[in-house]
Design an enzyme around this catalytic site. Structure first.
Site, PDB file in Angstrom:
ATOM      1  N   THR B  13      -7.949  -4.148 -11.283  1.00 16.41           N
ATOM      2  CA  THR B  13      -8.633  -4.788 -10.156  1.00 16.41           C
ATOM      3  C   THR B  13      -9.689  -3.870  -9.543  1.00 16.41           C
ATOM      4  O   THR B  13     -10.849  -4.250  -9.398  1.00 16.41           O
ATOM      5  CB  THR B  13      -7.607  -5.165  -9.058  1.00 16.41           C
ATOM      6  OG1 THR B  13      -6.602  -5.967  -9.679  1.00 16.41           O
ATOM      7  CG2 THR B  13      -8.258  -5.947  -7.947  1.00 16.41           C
ATOM      8  N   GLU B 129     -11.464   9.473  -1.543  1.00  8.92           N
ATOM      9  CA  GLU B 129     -11.563   8.655  -0.319  1.00  8.92           C
ATOM     10  C   GLU B 129     -10.750   7.374  -0.437  1.00  8.92           C
ATOM     11  O   GLU B 129     -10.161   6.908   0.546  1.00  8.92           O
ATOM     12  CB  GLU B 129     -13.041   8.330  -0.060  1.00  8.92           C
ATOM     13  CG  GLU B 129     -13.334   7.571   1.221  1.00  8.92           C
ATOM     14  CD  GLU B 129     -13.003   8.366   2.476  1.00  8.92           C
ATOM     15  OE1 GLU B 129     -11.924   8.108   3.045  1.00  8.92           O
ATOM     16  OE2 GLU B 129     -13.799   9.219   2.903  1.00  8.92           O
ATOM     17  N   VAL B 132      -6.482   6.875   0.450  1.00 11.47           N
ATOM     18  CA  VAL B 132      -5.864   6.633   1.762  1.00 11.47           C
ATOM     19  C   VAL B 132      -6.760   5.702   2.577  1.00 11.47           C
ATOM     20  O   VAL B 132      -7.954   5.962   2.733  1.00 11.47           O
ATOM     21  CB  VAL B 132      -5.685   7.941   2.562  1.00 11.47           C
ATOM     22  CG1 VAL B 132      -4.963   7.679   3.880  1.00 11.47           C
ATOM     23  CG2 VAL B 132      -4.943   8.998   1.750  1.00 11.47           C
ATOM     24  N   GLY B 134      -8.025   2.800   2.046  1.00 11.27           N
ATOM     25  CA  GLY B 134      -9.008   1.938   1.379  1.00 11.27           C
ATOM     26  C   GLY B 134     -10.430   2.274   1.777  1.00 11.27           C
ATOM     27  O   GLY B 134     -10.903   3.385   1.562  1.00 11.27           O
ATOM     28  N   GLY B 187       0.747 -12.882  -3.425  1.00 13.65           N
ATOM     29  CA  GLY B 187       0.234 -11.694  -4.103  1.00 13.65           C
ATOM     30  C   GLY B 187      -0.035 -10.530  -3.159  1.00 13.65           C
ATOM     31  O   GLY B 187      -0.615  -9.533  -3.548  1.00 13.65           O
ATOM     32  N   ASP B 201       4.912   4.349  -0.055  1.00  9.93           N
ATOM     33  CA  ASP B 201       3.447   4.353  -0.168  1.00  9.93           C
ATOM     34  C   ASP B 201       2.831   5.011   1.068  1.00  9.93           C
ATOM     35  O   ASP B 201       1.903   5.813   0.980  1.00  9.93           O
ATOM     36  CB  ASP B 201       2.961   2.905  -0.326  1.00  9.93           C
ATOM     37  CG  ASP B 201       1.456   2.788  -0.243  1.00  9.93           C
ATOM     38  OD1 ASP B 201       0.785   3.128  -1.227  1.00  9.93           O
ATOM     39  OD2 ASP B 201       0.949   2.359   0.824  1.00  9.93           O
ATOM     40  N   LYS B 205       0.439   8.537   1.414  1.00  6.93           N
ATOM     41  CA  LYS B 205      -0.852   8.602   2.119  1.00  6.93           C
ATOM     42  C   LYS B 205      -0.781   9.585   3.288  1.00  6.93           C
ATOM     43  O   LYS B 205      -1.745  10.301   3.565  1.00  6.93           O
ATOM     44  CB  LYS B 205      -1.243   7.208   2.603  1.00  6.93           C
ATOM     45  CG  LYS B 205      -1.551   6.247   1.447  1.00  6.93           C
ATOM     46  CD  LYS B 205      -1.624   4.809   1.952  1.00  6.93           C
ATOM     47  CE  LYS B 205      -1.976   3.831   0.843  1.00  6.93           C
ATOM     48  NZ  LYS B 205      -1.775   2.431   1.285  1.00  6.93           N
ATOM     49  N   GLY B 302      -7.607  -3.866  -1.681  1.00 12.26           N
ATOM     50  CA  GLY B 302      -8.466  -4.964  -2.124  1.00 12.26           C
ATOM     51  C   GLY B 302      -9.558  -4.456  -3.042  1.00 12.26           C
ATOM     52  O   GLY B 302      -9.989  -3.308  -2.945  1.00 12.26           O
TER      53      GLY B 302
END
Lengths: 436, 436
Positions: B13, B129, B132, B134, B187, B201, B205, B302
């Protein structure tokens, strides 16, 4: 360990903050930079008044030339503000192959083309993170973090004084005049507050922001600008009832090949992050085509927050010096040779939602007459508030619209204000409904 | 115009987003970089499934070595995730003098010491970058914009799935299980959601963030970690009544020579900006000694938001390549040679406010018994909610405390849970009252 020599021109509040930060966080800065920052000289016309930091007397001079012509100094920090002699100092320092850090938004908004071109031609860097949004990393974010994005829009709250006044008016129900007087007493507003409350300071900052996002040479007089002096308690209350909060926004929106650039009091939804930026805080809501919504918030002014931004520039430039390079990131996102001019969309053509407050005679048929004129001008009504019927005097009628064109709105309001059922000038406030 | 050749390992993705962004914003990127980015090769085990971008077949390979060993490629983008072969690919690429961009938080949190050391020793840059927050410029802000600040605290909402679930539970009154099932169907949550909802997770981070702010080598197992699976609708409602919203926070606080590092569901005041970070958005509230409060917000995951962050690293590194330099900014704020280890404050010694929900028998004297135990353990009560008296079964008694020590709280709750008036395990949720 290498040493980088700095010269500071301007030993006022921000200058004092810079000196203090270099002193207090010396070890931390040395660890992160891998070199020593040596503030060699400080120039100011007043070198006798006491400051909140102590510096050796030999460092002080009233002659900025001692810094500009010092061959050992590689970074000049200009913090005197205003156009002259700041402009001359900066250009002369650059000619002497010194890098420059400045917080001078008025200067960059007005003489930016000259200064940025000189920096590129002379191969020196110019840092100006502190010129917009104080401690907020807006300049670096636009030039580096969001570099791969087409920026759809930038909405900013970038004048602390105006935001402080609007916050107090909203939260404490006080009038504009009362809050302004208070802010002046507390030192949050200048004795002559024109620059802040009429949006001039905001326009300077928006002009710089625009040049990083969209191109160069925005003429300040082409940016639509409306200050907050016309905002009344009544409009703040109606805004709340409609689910909005009023903020002075700097708005930049990409519309095909044009850019909208406007500054005006704006109603934004209560749950928008910008609606919750209060007091003298600043913030930016940026929408990039890839990033989506990004929101950056912090102190837009003040001694230490601004000093933090100045130091970030000093260290950025020092890192270049240590590697023997300059011009790594173009001052305005693109090389001055290729950066194009911005085509501003004339205000007449902007499309947004509107809030109107009419002062009308309280009698049957008034509403239909007003909405008739609006309809003839392609303006469709979204909501109406009419209450507090009175026997004599005007009654407020509040309306919000669906998307309408500014040109149509101005034409309609002109007609409406001449109707004999209308007793005062209609208040028009733009609404931006875009959600985060 | 110069060309910089890139190789992409991992065509999932995010990889697809990177390819798409390079294609769509080619002109803009060339203008800003002053050079061309050429994505020369893409390696993935699956090169046959259709993607949302079209690339020439010759670019695709199943063998990452074709990228790692290509002398023309100067930047390798690792987007396969996981520990191996990602670790080996990155280290081998570096040995071949290639710069690396990665979004691999698990890898950096676990093998960061090895990877960052290699990058410094081999004189290649590593950009992370996207690992962490996004699209949020948190890495650059910590390493560059806030570089001159001692960071008092960093509070982060950095797991989109957990925040999505808590937001839905708060706004729609649904149970954890129901929202999790919905999120999985949409999703937004993995089939095995352990990594997200148990805070693993988030811990990855936080470990990376800590290393930029305070030093190196945080052992993941030393970071206190509590997930959101124990949060019930009842606690969300009580939180609202008390003026709080529950968020899964990653917390880092400097306490003299120690650093608190903890991850747990946290009650924060409703008017705190972090309380208004909803859905799968991420945000950081950072307090620097000079900057004061800084708040950064955006999409934490995303395709395109993450691609935006990956591209910011690619362009940052390309700017170094064009100037012939590397290692301009240390990967973790300081040189790997001087960066010190972080001393974590043991959880027992943290001091904060607490929310307790006791399940007690509804009879006289219960309240005094509970508050007696709390008092004996130096815990002072700030507020009590007791309602909904019932004839049979437990009744919830809710209390909030003034500042208390974790050690005292754990001791007191252990005693209370053994009282015969207590019918179930007491719920403990920490409260952070610090305002923006």
């Amino acid at each position: 360990m290498k040493t980088i020599h700095l010269g500071l021109i301007g030993f006022g509040t921000i200058g004092t903050g810079v000196v203090s930060l270099i002193q207090e966080n010396r070890d931390l800065i040395e660890n992160r930079l891998g070199a020593r920052l040596n503030l060699k000289k400080i120039a100011d016309l007043d070198i006798t008044s006491p400051r909140k930091v102590s510096v050796s007397k030999d460092m002080l001079t009233t002659d900025a030339r001692e810094i500009i012509n010092d061959p050992e100094i590689s970074v000049v920090i200009e913090l005197i503000g205003g156009y002259e002699p700041a402009r001359t100092f900066i250009l002369d320092a650059m000619r002497n192959r010194k890098h420059v850090v400045t917080a001078n938004k008025a200067l960059l908004a007005t003489y930016g083309n000259e200064i940025f071109k000189a920096s590129e031609e002379l191969g020196v860097d110019i840092g100006f993170e502190a010129s917009v949004g104080g401690t907020i990393p807006i300049i670096k974010s636009l030039k580096e973090s969001l570099v791969a994005n087409r920026l759809r829009s930038i909405f900013g709250i970038i004048n602390g004084t105006s935001n402080y006044i609007l916050t107090k008016m909203s939260d404490e129900g006080k009038s504009f005049d009362d809050v302004l007087r208070e802010a002046q007493e507390l030192g949050f507003a200048e004795a002559d507050p024109t620059f802040d409350i009429e949006g001039i300071d905001t326009a300077h900052k928006l002009a710089i922001t625009l040049s990083l996002a969209y191109g160069k040479r925005v003429k300040l007089e082409d940016v639509y600008r409306e200050g907050i002096a016309g905002i009344s308690q009544q409009d703040i209350e109606f805004a709340g009832e409609l689910g909005y909060r009023i903020k002075l926004l700097a708005i930049a929106i990409q519309r095909d090949e044009f850019v909208e650039a406007r500054i005006h009091p704006t109603m934004i939804p209560l749950d928008h992050l910008l609606a919750n930026v209060n007091g003298n805080f600043n913030a930016f809501h940026i929408v990039g085509d890839a990033s989506g919504s990004v929101f950056l918030y912090g102190q837009g002014a003040g001694m230490m927050p601004t000093a933090s931004a100045v130091l970030s520039d000093i260290i950025d430039i020092s890192r270049n010096i240590l590697k023997g390079v300059s011009g790594r990131v173009p001052a305005r996102s693109q090389s001055e040779n290729v950066i194009h001019e911005i085509m501003l969309l004339p205000m007449d053509y902007i499309v947004t939602n509107y809030y109107f407050r009419f002062s009308a005679i309280d009698r049957p048929g008034v509403l239909s007459k007003i909405s008739g004129v609006l309809g003839e001008n392609n303006i469709s009504i979204a909501a109406v508030i009419q209450k507090g019927r009175r026997q004599a005097g005007p009654v407020p009628i509040v309306m919000t619209t669906h998307k309408s064109k500014e040109m149509d709105v101005q034409r309609a309001i002109k007609v409406i204000d001449q109707l004999n059922i209308i007793l005062g000038k209609t208040i028009v406030i733009r609404i931006e409904d875009e959600k985060l």
